[in-house]
Design a protein around this motif. Structure first.
Motif, PDB file in Angstrom:
ATOM      1  N   LEU A 135       0.828  -1.210   0.000  1.00 20.30           N
ATOM      2  CA  LEU A 135       0.000   0.000   0.000  1.00 20.30           C
ATOM      3  C   LEU A 135       0.858   1.253   0.000  1.00 20.30           C
ATOM      4  O   LEU A 135       0.613   2.191  -0.768  1.00 20.30           O
ATOM      5  CB  LEU A 135      -0.933  -0.008   1.213  1.00 20.30           C
ATOM      6  CG  LEU A 135      -1.707   1.292   1.464  1.00 20.30           C
ATOM      7  CD1 LEU A 135      -2.803   1.467   0.419  1.00 20.30           C
ATOM      8  CD2 LEU A 135      -2.290   1.324   2.870  1.00 20.30           C
ATOM      9  N   LEU A 136       1.866   1.291   0.873  1.00 23.06           N
ATOM     10  CA  LEU A 136       2.742   2.466   0.945  1.00 23.06           C
ATOM     11  C   LEU A 136       3.420   2.717  -0.392  1.00 23.06           C
ATOM     12  O   LEU A 136       3.528   3.864  -0.847  1.00 23.06           O
ATOM     13  CB  LEU A 136       3.775   2.284   2.056  1.00 23.06           C
ATOM     14  CG  LEU A 136       3.226   2.233   3.488  1.00 23.06           C
ATOM     15  CD1 LEU A 136       4.333   1.876   4.473  1.00 23.06           C
ATOM     16  CD2 LEU A 136       2.584   3.562   3.883  1.00 23.06           C
ATOM     17  N   ASP A 137       3.869   1.649  -1.040  1.00 24.95           N
ATOM     18  CA  ASP A 137       4.497   1.808  -2.356  1.00 24.95           C
ATOM     19  C   ASP A 137       3.495   2.319  -3.386  1.00 24.95           C
ATOM     20  O   ASP A 137       3.800   3.199  -4.197  1.00 24.95           O
ATOM     21  CB  ASP A 137       5.099   0.478  -2.820  1.00 24.95           C
ATOM     22  CG  ASP A 137       6.360   0.097  -2.061  1.00 24.95           C
ATOM     23  OD1 ASP A 137       6.862   0.936  -1.284  1.00 24.95           O
ATOM     24  OD2 ASP A 137       6.839  -1.042  -2.231  1.00 24.95           O
ATOM     25  N   GLU A 138       2.275   1.777  -3.365  1.00 23.88           N
ATOM     26  CA  GLU A 138       1.241   2.213  -4.311  1.00 23.88           C
ATOM     27  C   GLU A 138       0.926   3.697  -4.140  1.00 23.88           C
ATOM     28  O   GLU A 138       0.668   4.408  -5.114  1.00 23.88           O
ATOM     29  CB  GLU A 138      -0.037   1.400  -4.100  1.00 23.88           C
ATOM     30  CG  GLU A 138       0.045  -0.045  -4.538  1.00 23.88           C
ATOM     31  CD  GLU A 138      -1.126  -0.864  -3.994  1.00 23.88           C
ATOM     32  OE1 GLU A 138      -2.150  -0.250  -3.600  1.00 23.88           O
ATOM     33  OE2 GLU A 138      -1.012  -2.103  -3.955  1.00 23.88           O
ATOM     34  N   LEU A 139       0.948   4.170  -2.881  1.00 25.86           N
ATOM     35  CA  LEU A 139       0.608   5.558  -2.587  1.00 25.86           C
ATOM     36  C   LEU A 139       1.820   6.491  -2.664  1.00 25.86           C
ATOM     37  O   LEU A 139       1.702   7.689  -2.410  1.00 25.86           O
ATOM     38  CB  LEU A 139      -0.028   5.651  -1.188  1.00 25.86           C
ATOM     39  CG  LEU A 139      -1.360   4.920  -1.007  1.00 25.86           C
ATOM     40  CD1 LEU A 139      -1.793   4.965   0.457  1.00 25.86           C
ATOM     41  CD2 LEU A 139      -2.439   5.514  -1.909  1.00 25.86           C
ATOM     42  N   ASN A 140       2.997   5.933  -2.982  1.00 22.02           N
ATOM     43  CA  ASN A 140       4.243   6.709  -3.056  1.00 22.02           C
ATOM     44  C   ASN A 140       4.564   7.395  -1.724  1.00 22.02           C
ATOM     45  O   ASN A 140       5.021   8.539  -1.699  1.00 22.02           O
ATOM     46  CB  ASN A 140       4.188   7.747  -4.188  1.00 22.02           C
ATOM     47  CG  ASN A 140       4.159   7.095  -5.556  1.00 22.02           C
ATOM     48  OD1 ASN A 140       4.938   6.190  -5.833  1.00 22.02           O
ATOM     49  ND2 ASN A 140       3.241   7.538  -6.396  1.00 22.02           N
ATOM     50  N   VAL A 141       4.316   6.670  -0.634  1.00 19.35           N
ATOM     51  CA  VAL A 141       4.685   7.146   0.702  1.00 19.35           C
ATOM     52  C   VAL A 141       6.007   6.477   1.088  1.00 19.35           C
ATOM     53  O   VAL A 141       6.141   5.249   1.003  1.00 19.35           O
ATOM     54  CB  VAL A 141       3.586   6.808   1.733  1.00 19.35           C
ATOM     55  CG1 VAL A 141       4.036   7.193   3.137  1.00 19.35           C
ATOM     56  CG2 VAL A 141       2.293   7.544   1.379  1.00 19.35           C
ATOM     57  N   ALA A 142       6.977   7.282   1.495  1.00 18.50           N
ATOM     58  CA  ALA A 142       8.331   6.778   1.728  1.00 18.50           C
ATOM     59  C   ALA A 142       8.364   5.742   2.845  1.00 18.50           C
ATOM     60  O   ALA A 142       7.803   5.947   3.925  1.00 18.50           O
ATOM     61  CB  ALA A 142       9.257   7.944   2.084  1.00 18.50           C
ATOM     62  N   THR A 143       9.037   4.621   2.578  1.00 19.15           N
ATOM     63  CA  THR A 143       9.247   3.573   3.563  1.00 19.15           C
ATOM     64  C   THR A 143      10.566   2.881   3.245  1.00 19.15           C
ATOM     65  O   THR A 143      11.153   3.095   2.179  1.00 19.15           O
ATOM     66  CB  THR A 143       8.072   2.570   3.567  1.00 19.15           C
ATOM     67  OG1 THR A 143       8.210   1.672   4.676  1.00 19.15           O
ATOM     68  CG2 THR A 143       7.996   1.775   2.270  1.00 19.15           C
ATOM     69  N   ALA A 144      11.051   2.059   4.167  1.00 17.35           N
ATOM     70  CA  ALA A 144      12.322   1.368   3.935  1.00 17.35           C
ATOM     71  C   ALA A 144      12.198   0.411   2.755  1.00 17.35           C
ATOM     72  O   ALA A 144      11.171  -0.253   2.597  1.00 17.35           O
ATOM     73  CB  ALA A 144      12.727   0.592   5.193  1.00 17.35           C
ATOM     74  N   PRO A 145      13.234   0.319   1.899  1.00 16.44           N
ATOM     75  CA  PRO A 145      13.225  -0.661   0.809  1.00 16.44           C
ATOM     76  C   PRO A 145      12.996  -2.072   1.350  1.00 16.44           C
ATOM     77  O   PRO A 145      13.537  -2.433   2.402  1.00 16.44           O
ATOM     78  CB  PRO A 145      14.615  -0.518   0.185  1.00 16.44           C
ATOM     79  CG  PRO A 145      15.034   0.883   0.529  1.00 16.44           C
ATOM     80  CD  PRO A 145      14.461   1.145   1.888  1.00 16.44           C
ATOM     81  N   TRP A 146      12.216  -2.878   0.619  1.00 15.44           N
ATOM     82  CA  TRP A 146      11.790  -4.176   1.148  1.00 15.44           C
ATOM     83  C   TRP A 146      11.418  -5.106   0.006  1.00 15.44           C
ATOM     84  O   TRP A 146      11.285  -4.704  -1.141  1.00 15.44           O
ATOM     85  CB  TRP A 146      10.569  -3.993   2.064  1.00 15.44           C
ATOM     86  CG  TRP A 146       9.344  -3.592   1.276  1.00 15.44           C
ATOM     87  CD1 TRP A 146       9.055  -2.347   0.779  1.00 15.44           C
ATOM     88  CD2 TRP A 146       8.291  -4.450   0.826  1.00 15.44           C
ATOM     89  NE1 TRP A 146       7.877  -2.374   0.072  1.00 15.44           N
ATOM     90  CE2 TRP A 146       7.376  -3.646   0.077  1.00 15.44           C
ATOM     91  CE3 TRP A 146       8.011  -5.805   0.986  1.00 15.44           C
ATOM     92  CZ2 TRP A 146       6.227  -4.168  -0.500  1.00 15.44           C
ATOM     93  CZ3 TRP A 146       6.859  -6.339   0.407  1.00 15.44           C
ATOM     94  CH2 TRP A 146       5.974  -5.514  -0.321  1.00 15.44           C
TER      95      TRP A 146
END
Length: 359
Positions: free
Chosen positions: A89-100
């Motif tokens: 979800l975070l990736d879909e919304l372009n919200v920064a998170t740790a690479p995974w």
């Protein structure tokens, strides 16, 4: 509008929601869903259902609650309870998170080290809060992935963060969002030990944090309180975890704000007026972890004790103390007393509070 709110779960969060409902004339009913039962609840069609946890065992009772037409945010809980779908979800919304990435049958430790560095954190897809359900892959020690983590975990790049912060906000049925100030948090062995809010120096990050959480809540069409735990890396934030509920790092609002997170959650769910919370003063929250109740805490002039009345066990959250910071001298005196009264594992968190609350 219904005056009855059912809560999936009857732990401390459910109990505090019930307490917060009383001045609003809301009948909040936390339900023990850990004990399978065929009992049916006398629910009405306009009752509201919420949850104090992301996961629950399936039983006749939990199904009745979770399938109610006014189970607010029903699809969200499962989506955020699984770290794979949460991170997606975070990736879909372009919200920064740790690479995974997902750990599956084709995952290889050497390839993970190549992508993410010599330390890679494995996290179980579900469960595993408060430091559990995590495994550090270290290149110097481990050349193979443990088999029982395949298809059950994500792999995440280790983040050399400067500090940990969280944002608690709420979204109304018509899409308006309000927020508390960012909170500075200290974790020890993966468990939250202390929080401080507000801090003037975090104000520079407030707009970025609010934009991130707004994007997430809008993307989920979420209603109610949500917490977003972040790493501060330099002048920016990375989302670590999301919680679709009231949150431990928001407990300071019970003492520091004119509307605490529990009442704010109920107001949003029940479509009552939601105002931007007014912060009355800085507050420090000390989590009480695996420690016996000490009535001397009540003698501190700026302390409010919340005791959960749970069996005391190592690593278990059994209460919290909110210390209002109306002046430096009173806080310093209270911390000095707690340093005398509390065991060894509290000395570092108490010293951390003294170091950071004025920053």
């Amino acid at each position: 509008m219904s005056n009855k709110v059912w809560v999936l779960g009857n732990g401390q969060l459910g109990a505090m929601l019930a307490h917060a409902g009383q001045p609003l004339a809301l009948d909040v009913r936390p339900i023990d869903i850990m004990v399978p039962t065929a009992e049916q609840l006398a629910m009405q069609s306009n009752d509201i259902v919420t949850a104090e946890r992301e996961q629950w065992p399936e039983s006749a009772l939990s199904l009745q609650l979770s399938e109610h037409p006014k189970f607010i945010n029903g699809p969200v809980f499962g989506r955020l309870a699984d770290r794979f779908t949460q991170k997606s979800l975070l990736d879909e919304l372009n919200v920064a998170t740790a690479p995974w990435e997902l750990v599956d049958d084709n995952s290889d430790a050497a390839e993970l080290y190549r992508k993410y560095g010599e330390r890679v954190l494995l996290k179980r897809r579900t469960g595993g809060y408060d430091g559990r359900g995590q495994f550090w892959l270290k290149q110097a020690e481990q050349t193979q992935l443990p088999d029982d983590w395949r298809n059950e975990a994500i792999a995440e790049q280790a983040i050399n963060f400067d500090e940990e912060v969280s944002l608690v906000g709420a979204r109304t049925h018509d899409g308006r969002c309000v927020f508390y100030p960012l909170t500075l948090n200290l974790h020890q062995d993966g468990i939250l030990m202390a929080s401080i809010s507000p801090l003037p120096r975090l104000q520079a990050l407030q707009a970025e944090a609010e934009a991130m959480l707004t994007t997430i809540m809008d993307g989920l069409d979420y209603v109610g309180v949500m917490a977003m735990e972040c790493f501060r890396v330099g002048e920016h934030l990375l989302v670590n975890e999301l919680a679709p509920r009231v949150h431990n790092s928001g407990h300071w609002t019970q003492a520091g704000c004119h509307i605490d997170q529990f009442q704010l959650h109920l107001r949003a769910l029940c479509d009552l007026a939601v105002m931007t919370p007014q912060v009355n003063f800085q507050c420090v929250m000390v989590n009480l972890i695996g420690i016996d109740k000490d009535d001397r805490w009540l003698s501190l002039p700026n302390a409010e004790l919340y005791w959960y009345n749970k069996e005391v066990r190592p690593g278990r959250k059994v209460g919290h103390l909110n210390l209002s910071v109306k002046d430096n001298e009173t806080l310093a005196s209270s911390i000095a007393q707690l340093q005398q009264w509390m065991p060894a594992q509290y000395q570092a968190p108490l010293a951390w509070i003294l170091l950071h609350y004025q920053a």
